[in-house]
Design a protein around this motif. Structure first.
Motif, PDB file in Angstrom:
ATOM      1  N   LEU A   1      38.533  40.562  38.362  1.00  0.00           N
ATOM      2  CA  LEU A   1      38.357  40.690  37.034  1.00  0.00           C
ATOM      3  C   LEU A   1      37.404  39.458  36.286  1.00  0.00           C
ATOM      4  CD1 LEU A   1      41.943  41.922  36.039  1.00  0.00           C
ATOM      5  CD2 LEU A   1      39.609  43.152  35.965  1.00  0.00           C
TER       6      LEU A   1
ATOM      7  N   GLY B   1      37.498  45.382  31.166  1.00  0.00           N
ATOM      8  CA  GLY B   1      38.191  44.360  31.760  1.00  0.00           C
ATOM      9  C   GLY B   1      39.428  43.591  31.192  1.00  0.00           C
TER      10      GLY B   1
ATOM     11  N   MET C   1      43.024  43.460  32.864  1.00  0.00           N
ATOM     12  CA  MET C   1      43.491  42.143  32.816  1.00  0.00           C
ATOM     13  C   MET C   1      45.093  42.314  32.268  1.00  0.00           C
ATOM     14  SD  MET C   1      43.263  38.996  33.938  1.00  0.00           S
ATOM     15  CE  MET C   1      41.527  38.308  33.820  1.00  0.00           C
TER      16      MET C   1
ATOM     17  N   GLY D   1      33.881  42.248  41.997  1.00  0.00           N
ATOM     18  CA  GLY D   1      34.031  42.264  40.598  1.00  0.00           C
ATOM     19  C   GLY D   1      32.535  42.352  40.255  1.00  0.00           C
TER      20      GLY D   1
END
Length: 123
Positions: free
Chosen positions: A73, A43, A47, A13
């Motif tokens: 994430l 993001g 998510m 990430g």
């Protein structure tokens, strides 16, 4: 094992965030932090998708939640950078940019998460 998954996801990430930031900044040279705004919104969309996939669509992927949602994430979307950039804009007395960035990040982040969840539920 969970800590290792989070660490591996976090490494990828962070590297992804760095790569996307460099890529965007190579095209846009401006004091407004477009790269972080883009990363935070993307993001949030990811998510939302990950949440629906793991929680509703494929619960068998639950063991990978720490890798994807916490590690990858969590490291990819960095609101600590977001906060630092707002303070920096305020210190530069770029009030309109600071307020715009704050509002756009929050509103588009929530909208992005809802879009991600809706997209994951639709497909």
């Amino acid at each position: 094992m969970m800590y290792l998954m989070i660490a591996i996801g976090g490494a990828f990430g962070a590297l992804s965030r760095y790569g996307v930031t460099r890529w965007i900044n190579s095209y846009w040279q401006h004091h407004f932090p477009f790269a972080t705004l883009f990363i935070n919104v993307l993001g949030c969309v990811l998510m939302g998708v990950a949440f629906v996939v793991v929680s509703e669509r494929m619960p068998s992927l639950e063991p990978y939640r720490p890798l994807v949602m916490v590690g990858f994430l969590g490291a990819f979307t960095t609101f600590s950078t977001f906060s630092l950039e707002i303070v920096s804009l305020i210190n530069m007395q770029a009030w309109l940019s600071a307020i715009s960035y704050l509002l756009l990040s929050c509103i588009l982040g929530v909208v992005g998460l809802a879009i991600g969840m809706a997209a994951a539920r639709f497909f």
